[in-house]
Design an enzyme around this catalytic site. Structure first.
Site, PDB file in Angstrom:
ATOM      1  N   GLY A   1       0.787  -1.221  -0.087  1.00  0.00           N
ATOM      2  CA  GLY A   1       0.036  -0.075   0.043  1.00  0.00           C
ATOM      3  C   GLY A   1       0.775   1.323  -0.033  1.00  0.00           C
TER       4      GLY A   1
ATOM      5  N   CYS B   1       4.994  -6.372   1.365  1.00  0.00           N
ATOM      6  CA  CYS B   1       5.368  -4.889   1.372  1.00  0.00           C
ATOM      7  C   CYS B   1       4.788  -4.308   2.356  1.00  0.00           C
ATOM      8  CB  CYS B   1       5.139  -4.359  -0.056  1.00  0.00           C
ATOM      9  SG  CYS B   1       5.995  -2.800  -0.320  1.00  0.00           S
ATOM     10  N   TYR B   2       3.740  -3.188   2.314  1.00  0.00           N
ATOM     11  CA  TYR B   2       3.155  -2.754   3.574  1.00  0.00           C
ATOM     12  C   TYR B   2       2.645  -3.762   4.535  1.00  0.00           C
ATOM     13  CZ  TYR B   2      -0.131   0.004   6.161  1.00  0.00           C
ATOM     14  OH  TYR B   2      -0.834   0.542   7.203  1.00  0.00           O
TER      15      TYR B   2
ATOM     16  N   HIS C   1       7.665  -8.011  -3.949  1.00  0.00           N
ATOM     17  CA  HIS C   1       6.441  -8.287  -4.362  1.00  0.00           C
ATOM     18  C   HIS C   1       6.403  -9.510  -5.431  1.00  0.00           C
ATOM     19  CE1 HIS C   1       4.195  -4.669  -3.436  1.00  0.00           C
ATOM     20  NE2 HIS C   1       5.484  -3.933  -3.703  1.00  0.00           N
TER      21      HIS C   1
ATOM     22  N   GLU D   1       3.727 -11.134  -6.384  1.00  0.00           N
ATOM     23  CA  GLU D   1       2.689 -11.123  -7.287  1.00  0.00           C
ATOM     24  C   GLU D   1       3.023 -10.721  -8.441  1.00  0.00           C
ATOM     25  OE1 GLU D   1       3.190  -9.162  -4.755  1.00  0.00           O
ATOM     26  OE2 GLU D   1       2.029  -7.408  -4.863  1.00  0.00           O
TER      27      GLU D   1
ATOM     28  N   SER E   1     -14.002   2.066 -28.134  1.00  0.00           N
ATOM     29  CA  SER E   1     -13.025   2.961 -28.645  1.00  0.00           C
ATOM     30  C   SER E   1     -12.142   2.282 -29.547  1.00  0.00           C
ATOM     31  CB  SER E   1     -11.991   3.320 -27.412  1.00  0.00           C
ATOM     32  OG  SER E   1     -11.483   1.824 -26.944  1.00  0.00           O
ATOM     33  N   GLY E   2     -12.528   1.147 -29.937  1.00  0.00           N
ATOM     34  CA  GLY E   2     -11.667   0.300 -30.880  1.00  0.00           C
ATOM     35  C   GLY E   2     -10.343  -0.630 -30.432  1.00  0.00           C
ATOM     36  N   GLY E   3     -10.139  -0.330 -29.094  1.00  0.00           N
ATOM     37  CA  GLY E   3      -9.390  -1.254 -28.474  1.00  0.00           C
ATOM     38  C   GLY E   3      -9.782  -2.566 -27.893  1.00  0.00           C
ATOM     39  N   VAL E   4      -8.766  -3.247 -27.218  1.00  0.00           N
ATOM     40  CA  VAL E   4      -9.172  -4.595 -26.890  1.00  0.00           C
ATOM     41  C   VAL E   4     -10.477  -4.683 -25.716  1.00  0.00           C
ATOM     42  CG1 VAL E   4      -8.601  -6.967 -25.897  1.00  0.00           C
ATOM     43  CG2 VAL E   4      -7.114  -5.678 -27.646  1.00  0.00           C
ATOM     44  N   ASP E   5     -10.367  -4.168 -24.860  1.00  0.00           N
ATOM     45  CA  ASP E   5     -10.982  -3.961 -23.734  1.00  0.00           C
ATOM     46  C   ASP E   5     -12.532  -3.675 -24.018  1.00  0.00           C
ATOM     47  OD1 ASP E   5      -8.796  -4.320 -22.447  1.00  0.00           O
ATOM     48  OD2 ASP E   5      -8.604  -2.260 -21.752  1.00  0.00           O
ATOM     49  N   SER E   6     -12.895  -2.697 -24.478  1.00  0.00           N
ATOM     50  CA  SER E   6     -14.000  -2.237 -24.838  1.00  0.00           C
ATOM     51  C   SER E   6     -14.827  -3.127 -26.088  1.00  0.00           C
ATOM     52  CB  SER E   6     -14.193  -0.668 -25.265  1.00  0.00           C
ATOM     53  OG  SER E   6     -13.530  -0.327 -26.306  1.00  0.00           O
ATOM     54  N   THR E   7     -13.952  -3.564 -26.752  1.00  0.00           N
ATOM     55  CA  THR E   7     -14.706  -4.300 -27.929  1.00  0.00           C
ATOM     56  C   THR E   7     -14.988  -5.748 -27.353  1.00  0.00           C
ATOM     57  OG1 THR E   7     -12.754  -3.342 -29.314  1.00  0.00           O
ATOM     58  CG2 THR E   7     -14.185  -5.524 -29.938  1.00  0.00           C
TER      59      THR E   7
ATOM     60  N   LYS F   1      -5.875  -7.035 -18.300  1.00  0.00           N
ATOM     61  CA  LYS F   1      -5.896  -7.178 -19.847  1.00  0.00           C
ATOM     62  C   LYS F   1      -5.544  -8.546 -20.548  1.00  0.00           C
ATOM     63  CE  LYS F   1      -5.359  -3.752 -22.928  1.00  0.00           C
ATOM     64  NZ  LYS F   1      -6.011  -2.502 -22.651  1.00  0.00           N
TER      65      LYS F   1
END
Ligand code: XMP
Length: 598
Positions: free
Chosen positions: A51, A79-80, A166, A168, A220-226, A370
């Protein structure tokens, strides 16, 4: 089903911990500190995340000694979390003695249960200011780094462990083994959880959330929104989902036409294109401050939403707005209780939050990263031409086209002797600033430019040393090429705005870079390659920065190493573009830099 609870101290990597645990076949969920006692009942173990705060601050997220004394299951602090565990149980923490960011070598002293299966020396990823200097009673030191004596500690009797690094993040190559050791061996969890039926689960969730309401979906044309849009169409049917693609004037070269054609070929003709470039570019023109830019872009998007809602008002106000927000977008905006603000994402402006409160916002993939979105996209049958695209941020080229309100000189930067070493390296300080992230907090600092014949390995070491030791520097770039007779100290940051001409220049440079690296993406593990236009004038033109990075999900990143011959060819092609005088190569990892410059 076995369950691991992850207590979120506001670290940027909290969800990476959750996902790593799920990938180990064990169900995990993220819980706020305030609900720790209640929600960790029945868990097989808890993990306390990193954190941005210091355990020495009075109002930082806390768990007291009695919490751990009552705990009947194992705990791992990261870490924290490691510092909190030590602090709560009577160990000693020293504030900001050394700032340790980036790669470090972990020397393992006791290869016991938490660190079993690891070599004696392992590379790890660190990002911290405070340090545990004395472990609590009953704890042994398990491992150290050069700058941090207690890099891992454990009390095998109570099954409490802490690691300063970290495990992870992907930059700790054997980190997963550490988490596996904790989850499977220390906690004794069975690998019975599987995410195979995710598509069905998402579809059900979308139907439950929409309650029959139609959705205006921003693509938007990107992977996520598509992927999110296609998922929504799958859940609600084509008639209930209207895709809206807003042309902001900040897109890549030919972006709008390519996207529309690709989607139409797949049968998604329920997408309208709105050209609103004037309402984005007008107010952005004189702005250089990153957060202002993001606010303006957010507001321009909201104005488009209002316009859309108005035009649909005949259908009542039961419309929902759909977005392809993914998890990093929410956490880096301070989306969880304790996370520090790194930067504001336009899909989290107050108007959107208002819609969220009214239950009129649908974000089907907001808990995914992603690479998970891509996996989901593959399951939905989307082609590589869509899923294989390098990520492009919502605010588009606005955050890659830097501007400044005054002329400023470049100055020489004196490197401490131990950094300079024997290398014939010269360093300069750019007066312009860019965004970074260090120790879970945002920085807005200067860039150092290095010149000289240096290998990427040398550049990587210099870059870490400079950003660790010189506070005003959060990013390092290397001069690949410049026009003949151009001298760094004569180059100047010049007063500049976000104009059509500069955006066109950036679009051209971006298209040139993307074409040139296409064949190197797999070989160099390039995950994203922002191209930045910097108003650093050498003669008549400006400077282009290329920023190829490898990453798993954008949360952390390593700068990529392009082979020298293609890099030289690319630099020559860029210098052939009128208006470009020099090519810089960003050699900063994340942290301490971010991927985008802003
Ligand atoms: P940073 O610069 O924070 O970027 O290291 C991490 C990843 O997030 C992307 N990014 C965005 N994506 N809307 C988006 O959809 C945004 O406002 C935004 N800002 C950054 C960035 O391109 C990188 O992949």
């Amino acid at each position: 089903m076995d369950r691991i609870v992850i207590l979120d101290a506001g670290g940027q990597y909290t969800h990476l911990i959750a996902r790593n645990v799920r990938e180990l076949g064990v169900y995990s969920e993220i819980v706020e500190f305030a609900a720790a006692g209640e929600r960790s009942k029945g868990a097989k173990g808890i993990i306390i995340s990193g954190g941005p705060r210091s355990v020495l601050e009075a109002d930082s997220p806390r768990l007291d000694r009695s919490f751990f004394e009552k705990l009947r299951w194992p705990a791992l602090g990261i870490c924290y979390g490691h510092q909190l565990l030590a602090y709560a149980l009577g160990g000693e923490i020293k504030p900001g003695l050394i700032r340790e960011y980036g790669h470090a070598a972990l020397n393992i002293r006791k290869p016991g249960s938490l660190l079993r299966g690891l070599g004696r020396r392992e590379p790890v990823w660190v990002s911290h200011g405070d340090t545990v200097v004395r472990p609590p009673e009953g704890f042994q030191i398990l491992a150290s780094t050069a700058d941090c004596e207690i890099a891992a500690m454990g009390d095998p009797h109570r099954k409490f462990y802490g690691v300063q690094f970290h495990p992870e993040v992907i930059h700790t190559p054997r980190g997963k083994q550490v988490l596996r050791n904790f989850v499977r061996h220390v906690c004794g969890c069975q690998p019975t959880w599987s995410a195979k039926r995710q598509v069905g689960k998402f579809v059900r969730e979308i139907r439950e959330k929409a309650k029959g309401r139609p959705v205006l979906f921003l693509v938007s044309g990107g992977v996520d929104s598509t992927v999110a849009f296609v998922l929504c169409v799958k859940a609600l049917g084509r008639k209930r989902v209207q895709g809206i693609y807003v042309d902001t004037g900040l897109m890549r070269k030919d972006e709008t036409n390519l996207f529309k054609d690709r989607m139409a070929r797949l049968g998604y003709d329920n997408i309208d294109v709105l050209d609103r470039s004037d309402s984005f570019l007008g107010p952005l023109r004189h702005v250089s401050e990153p957060e202002r830019k993001r606010k303006i872009i957010g507001e321009a998007f909201v104005a488009v939403y209002h316009e859309l809602f108005k035009s649909w008002s005949g259908k009542g106000d039961s419309w929902m707005l759909g977005q392809g927000t993914i998890y990093p977008d929410t956490i880096e905006s301070g989306g969880t209780a304790h996370a520090a603000l790194i930067k504001t994402h336009h899909n989290r402006v107050p108007e959107i939050q208002e819609l969220q409160k009214q239950d009129r916002l649908i974000e089907p993939i907001h808990q995914l990263y992603k690479d998970e979105v891509r996996q989901l996209g593959r399951r939905l049958g989307l082609p590589k031409t869509i899923l294989g695209r390098l990520p492009f941020p919502g605010p588009g080229l606005a955050i890659r086209c830097l501007a400044t309100s005054k002329d400023q000189a470049v100055s020489a930067l004196t490197l401490p002797k131990e950094i300079r070493g024997q290398l014939g390296v010269s360093a300069y300080r750019l007066p312009v600033r860019s965004v970074g992230v260090q120790g879970d907090s945002r920085t807005y600092a200067h860039t150092a430019v290095l010149t000289g014949r240096l290998s990427f390995a040398q550049l990587g070491e210099l870059s870490s040393a400079i950003t660790n030791k010189i506070r005003e520097i959060n990013r390092v770039a290397w001069l690949v090429a410049s026009r003949p007779d151009a001298d760094v100290l004569q180059a100047r940051i010049v007063r500049s705005e976000l104009t059509h001409a500069r955006l066109d220049l950036l679009r051209e440079a971006d298209a040139t870079v993307n074409e040139a690296i296409e064949n190197l993406i797999a070989r160099c593990e390039i995950w994203q390659c922002p191209v930045v236009l910097l108003p650093l004038r050498w003669r008549e033109g400006e400077t282009v920065v290329i920023r190829p990075v490898s990453s798993r999900d954008g949360m952390t990143a390593n700068f990529s190493h392009l082979p020298s011959a293609p890099l030289r060819r690319l630099a020559r092609r860029l210098l052939n573009i009128r208006g470009i005088d020099a090519v810089l190569y960003d050699v900063t990892n994340k942290p301490p830099g971010t991927i985008e410059w802003e």
